[in-house]
Design a protein around this motif. Sequence first.
Motif, PDB file in Angstrom:
ATOM      1  N   ILE A 190       0.836  -1.203   0.000  1.00  0.00           N
ATOM      2  CA  ILE A 190       0.000   0.000   0.000  1.00  0.00           C
ATOM      3  C   ILE A 190       0.871   1.253   0.000  1.00  0.00           C
ATOM      4  CG2 ILE A 190      -1.694   1.318   1.334  1.00  0.00           C
ATOM      5  CD1 ILE A 190      -2.818  -1.376   2.306  1.00  0.00           C
ATOM      6  N   VAL A 191       1.952   1.237   0.777  1.00  0.00           N
ATOM      7  CA  VAL A 191       2.890   2.370   0.775  1.00  0.00           C
ATOM      8  C   VAL A 191       3.492   2.559  -0.616  1.00  0.00           C
ATOM      9  CG1 VAL A 191       5.100   3.212   1.664  1.00  0.00           C
ATOM     10  CG2 VAL A 191       3.434   2.180   3.218  1.00  0.00           C
ATOM     11  N   ALA A 192       3.846   1.435  -1.262  1.00  0.00           N
ATOM     12  CA  ALA A 192       4.422   1.515  -2.608  1.00  0.00           C
ATOM     13  C   ALA A 192       3.425   2.079  -3.619  1.00  0.00           C
ATOM     14  CB  ALA A 192       4.889   0.127  -3.061  1.00  0.00           C
ATOM     15  N   LEU A 193       2.143   1.894  -3.350  1.00  0.00           N
ATOM     16  CA  LEU A 193       1.121   2.463  -4.228  1.00  0.00           C
ATOM     17  C   LEU A 193       0.940   3.958  -3.973  1.00  0.00           C
ATOM     18  CD1 LEU A 193      -1.622  -0.316  -3.954  1.00  0.00           C
ATOM     19  CD2 LEU A 193      -0.115   0.112  -5.902  1.00  0.00           C
ATOM     20  N   ILE A 194       1.117   4.367  -2.724  1.00  0.00           N
ATOM     21  CA  ILE A 194       0.879   5.759  -2.356  1.00  0.00           C
ATOM     22  C   ILE A 194       1.985   6.678  -2.857  1.00  0.00           C
ATOM     23  CG2 ILE A 194       0.691   7.372  -0.416  1.00  0.00           C
ATOM     24  CD1 ILE A 194      -0.597   5.138   1.209  1.00  0.00           C
ATOM     25  N   VAL A 195       3.240   6.341  -2.547  1.00  0.00           N
ATOM     26  CA  VAL A 195       4.334   7.296  -2.698  1.00  0.00           C
ATOM     27  C   VAL A 195       4.643   7.682  -4.151  1.00  0.00           C
ATOM     28  CG1 VAL A 195       6.788   7.702  -2.237  1.00  0.00           C
ATOM     29  CG2 VAL A 195       5.341   6.649  -0.486  1.00  0.00           C
ATOM     30  N   PRO A 196       4.835   6.736  -5.087  1.00  0.00           N
ATOM     31  CA  PRO A 196       5.202   7.155  -6.456  1.00  0.00           C
ATOM     32  C   PRO A 196       4.170   8.056  -7.118  1.00  0.00           C
ATOM     33  CG  PRO A 196       5.597   4.805  -6.152  1.00  0.00           C
ATOM     34  CD  PRO A 196       4.803   5.271  -4.973  1.00  0.00           C
ATOM     35  N   ARG A 197       2.893   7.702  -7.011  1.00  0.00           N
ATOM     36  CA  ARG A 197       1.854   8.524  -7.629  1.00  0.00           C
ATOM     37  C   ARG A 197       1.753   9.889  -6.955  1.00  0.00           C
ATOM     38  NH1 ARG A 197       0.110   3.289  -8.180  1.00  0.00           N
ATOM     39  NH2 ARG A 197      -0.826   2.729 -10.188  1.00  0.00           N
ATOM     40  N   THR A 198       2.022   9.903  -5.649  1.00  0.00           N
ATOM     41  CA  THR A 198       2.002  11.171  -4.930  1.00  0.00           C
ATOM     42  C   THR A 198       3.104  12.092  -5.427  1.00  0.00           C
ATOM     43  OG1 THR A 198       1.090  10.108  -2.960  1.00  0.00           O
ATOM     44  CG2 THR A 198       2.172  12.228  -2.654  1.00  0.00           C
ATOM     45  N   ILE A 199       4.278  11.531  -5.660  1.00  0.00           N
ATOM     46  CA  ILE A 199       5.413  12.338  -6.150  1.00  0.00           C
ATOM     47  C   ILE A 199       5.095  12.903  -7.533  1.00  0.00           C
ATOM     48  CG2 ILE A 199       7.817  12.224  -6.905  1.00  0.00           C
ATOM     49  CD1 ILE A 199       8.305  10.220  -4.641  1.00  0.00           C
ATOM     50  N   VAL A 200       4.478  12.082  -8.390  1.00  0.00           N
ATOM     51  CA  VAL A 200       4.098  12.561  -9.731  1.00  0.00           C
ATOM     52  C   VAL A 200       3.110  13.718  -9.629  1.00  0.00           C
ATOM     53  CG1 VAL A 200       2.872  11.951 -11.851  1.00  0.00           C
ATOM     54  CG2 VAL A 200       4.556  10.366 -10.879  1.00  0.00           C
ATOM     55  N   LEU A 201       2.093  13.565  -8.791  1.00  0.00           N
ATOM     56  CA  LEU A 201       1.096  14.618  -8.623  1.00  0.00           C
ATOM     57  C   LEU A 201       1.727  15.888  -8.056  1.00  0.00           C
ATOM     58  CD1 LEU A 201      -1.855  15.570  -8.666  1.00  0.00           C
ATOM     59  CD2 LEU A 201      -2.107  14.576  -6.379  1.00  0.00           C
ATOM     60  N   LEU A 202       2.617  15.731  -7.082  1.00  0.00           N
ATOM     61  CA  LEU A 202       3.282  16.885  -6.483  1.00  0.00           C
ATOM     62  C   LEU A 202       4.138  17.607  -7.516  1.00  0.00           C
ATOM     63  CD1 LEU A 202       3.683  18.420  -3.834  1.00  0.00           C
ATOM     64  CD2 LEU A 202       5.613  16.910  -3.329  1.00  0.00           C
ATOM     65  N   ARG A 203       4.824  16.836  -8.357  1.00  0.00           N
ATOM     66  CA  ARG A 203       5.647  17.456  -9.402  1.00  0.00           C
ATOM     67  C   ARG A 203       4.784  18.241 -10.384  1.00  0.00           C
ATOM     68  NH1 ARG A 203       8.351  13.178 -11.076  1.00  0.00           N
ATOM     69  NH2 ARG A 203       7.021  12.711 -12.871  1.00  0.00           N
ATOM     70  N   THR A 205       1.853  19.695  -9.773  1.00  0.00           N
ATOM     71  CA  THR A 205       1.345  20.918  -9.151  1.00  0.00           C
ATOM     72  C   THR A 205       2.443  21.962  -8.995  1.00  0.00           C
ATOM     73  OG1 THR A 205       1.670  19.939  -6.945  1.00  0.00           O
ATOM     74  CG2 THR A 205      -0.499  19.733  -7.937  1.00  0.00           C
ATOM     75  N   VAL A 206       3.644  21.515  -8.629  1.00  0.00           N
ATOM     76  CA  VAL A 206       4.762  22.459  -8.516  1.00  0.00           C
ATOM     77  C   VAL A 206       5.066  23.076  -9.876  1.00  0.00           C
ATOM     78  CG1 VAL A 206       7.257  22.636  -8.069  1.00  0.00           C
ATOM     79  CG2 VAL A 206       5.780  21.399  -6.471  1.00  0.00           C
ATOM     80  N   HIS A 207       4.948  22.281 -10.926  1.00  0.00           N
ATOM     81  CA  HIS A 207       5.172  22.763 -12.290  1.00  0.00           C
ATOM     82  C   HIS A 207       4.238  23.938 -12.602  1.00  0.00           C
ATOM     83  CE1 HIS A 207       6.487  22.234 -16.481  1.00  0.00           C
ATOM     84  NE2 HIS A 207       5.234  22.480 -16.826  1.00  0.00           N
ATOM     85  N   VAL A 208       2.969  23.805 -12.182  1.00  0.00           N
ATOM     86  CA  VAL A 208       2.008  24.883 -12.413  1.00  0.00           C
ATOM     87  C   VAL A 208       2.316  26.086 -11.531  1.00  0.00           C
ATOM     88  CG1 VAL A 208      -0.417  25.551 -12.281  1.00  0.00           C
ATOM     89  CG2 VAL A 208       0.195  23.296 -13.153  1.00  0.00           C
ATOM     90  N   LEU A 209       2.614  25.839 -10.249  1.00  0.00           N
ATOM     91  CA  LEU A 209       2.852  26.930  -9.316  1.00  0.00           C
ATOM     92  C   LEU A 209       4.109  27.724  -9.661  1.00  0.00           C
ATOM     93  CD1 LEU A 209       1.909  25.149  -5.961  1.00  0.00           C
ATOM     94  CD2 LEU A 209       0.596  26.891  -7.186  1.00  0.00           C
ATOM     95  N   LEU A 210       5.089  27.081 -10.271  1.00  0.00           N
ATOM     96  CA  LEU A 210       6.305  27.777 -10.704  1.00  0.00           C
ATOM     97  C   LEU A 210       6.114  28.488 -12.035  1.00  0.00           C
ATOM     98  CD1 LEU A 210       9.135  25.235  -9.770  1.00  0.00           C
ATOM     99  CD2 LEU A 210       8.538  27.364  -8.605  1.00  0.00           C
ATOM    100  N   GLU A 211       4.898  28.391 -12.572  1.00  0.00           N
ATOM    101  CA  GLU A 211       4.548  29.016 -13.850  1.00  0.00           C
ATOM    102  C   GLU A 211       5.470  28.563 -14.976  1.00  0.00           C
ATOM    103  OE1 GLU A 211       4.135  33.254 -13.473  1.00  0.00           O
ATOM    104  OE2 GLU A 211       2.371  33.054 -12.197  1.00  0.00           O
ATOM    105  N   SER A 212       5.759  27.269 -14.968  1.00  0.00           N
ATOM    106  CA  SER A 212       6.556  26.677 -16.040  1.00  0.00           C
ATOM    107  C   SER A 212       5.708  26.567 -17.300  1.00  0.00           C
ATOM    108  CB  SER A 212       7.055  25.287 -15.626  1.00  0.00           C
ATOM    109  OG  SER A 212       7.793  25.348 -14.423  1.00  0.00           O
ATOM    110  N   THR A 213       6.377  26.396 -18.423  1.00  0.00           N
ATOM    111  CA  THR A 213       5.664  26.214 -19.682  1.00  0.00           C
ATOM    112  C   THR A 213       4.799  24.953 -19.601  1.00  0.00           C
ATOM    113  OG1 THR A 213       7.474  27.239 -20.902  1.00  0.00           O
ATOM    114  CG2 THR A 213       5.941  25.897 -22.168  1.00  0.00           C
ATOM    115  N   PRO A 214       3.535  25.022 -19.989  1.00  0.00           N
ATOM    116  CA  PRO A 214       2.661  23.844 -19.905  1.00  0.00           C
ATOM    117  C   PRO A 214       3.271  22.633 -20.604  1.00  0.00           C
ATOM    118  CG  PRO A 214       1.373  25.791 -20.424  1.00  0.00           C
ATOM    119  CD  PRO A 214       2.806  26.210 -20.479  1.00  0.00           C
ATOM    120  N   THR A 215       3.114  21.483 -19.995  1.00  0.00           N
ATOM    121  CA  THR A 215       3.653  20.243 -20.546  1.00  0.00           C
ATOM    122  C   THR A 215       3.105  19.997 -21.951  1.00  0.00           C
ATOM    123  OG1 THR A 215       3.796  19.304 -18.326  1.00  0.00           O
ATOM    124  CG2 THR A 215       3.867  17.762 -20.175  1.00  0.00           C
ATOM    125  N   GLY A 216       3.993  19.668 -22.875  1.00  0.00           N
ATOM    126  CA  GLY A 216       3.588  19.382 -24.245  1.00  0.00           C
ATOM    127  C   GLY A 216       3.585  20.582 -25.162  1.00  0.00           C
TER     128      GLY A 216
END
Length: 304
Positions: A190-203, A205-216
């Motif tokens: 269950i921990v292995a299911l939580i952490v990787p997807r959480t890191i992807v989601l956090l990355r 959101t940070v991408h948006v908050l840093l006003e980076s160029t939209p993906t793609g």
Amino acid sequence: MSHDHDHLPADIADHRGRLALVLGITVTVLVVEVVGAVVSGSLALWADAGHMLTDVAGLTMALVAATLARRPATPRRTWGYLRAEVLGAAAQALLLLLVGVLLLVESVQRLAAPPEVATTPMIVFGVIGLAGNMVGLLVLAGARGANLNLRAAFLEVANDALGSVAVLVAAFTVATTGWQRADVVASLVIVALIVPRTIVLLRQTVHVLLESTPTGLDLDEVRAHIEALPRVHAVHDLHATQVASGVPVMTAHVVADDECFLDGHLRDLLDDVQRCLREDFEITHSTIQFEPLAHAEHEPGAHR
């Protein structure tokens, strides 16, 4: 120069009913799994209940963010509360990450001396949890791509469903083989299911908050498309950001023929540029500043 009209997606916050329904289901399953964890002594059930608790907090934040996003723009907040969607998703990700770390520590401690667990309650409450998760997934499935909030909610419920499966597998393993560490292994899964997807989601959101160029979005390609338009000589100060999911914003300085400033062609050229952005790159909110060739002498420093 820009066109003053609404650029916001029509479905930016039209999923509050789904979120509210899934929140109610999740709270019910959380209570059931806490009871099951107390009765059975299963760490896997506690892990799944802990994940459910973060889901309740996360779904609550998502529902609040979706409600705030519907509030109209004001002179003080010209984008309204659209960014609340991203902030809510970031908060969910941080909460999930914290729970994942706490569960990992507890699982490692129990590996050395695993306590006995009651498998029958594990199976009963695991089945109830899985059924609730499947209903939640069906509710959110049709809207999971609408924005980061709904994607976060869908991932959380999906992780819970997989966690319930891990609980059931552990219960059957302990019941048939007597290997008590299966419960701890399930909690680690269950921990292995939580952490990787959480890191992807956090990355994300940070991408948006840093006003980076939209993906793609390739800004060099955008520049090339605009510069290929008639009467355009160059494009500089090209920036693209994202206010929230599905709301890209772009600004650019476009160097045009000097004659455009005298013969009225700027209006047509603005239409051409914004049509290009809309049709080729799905950018519906843009601010374009036109400049004559001679203006380059007044620009401070080099620009991209």
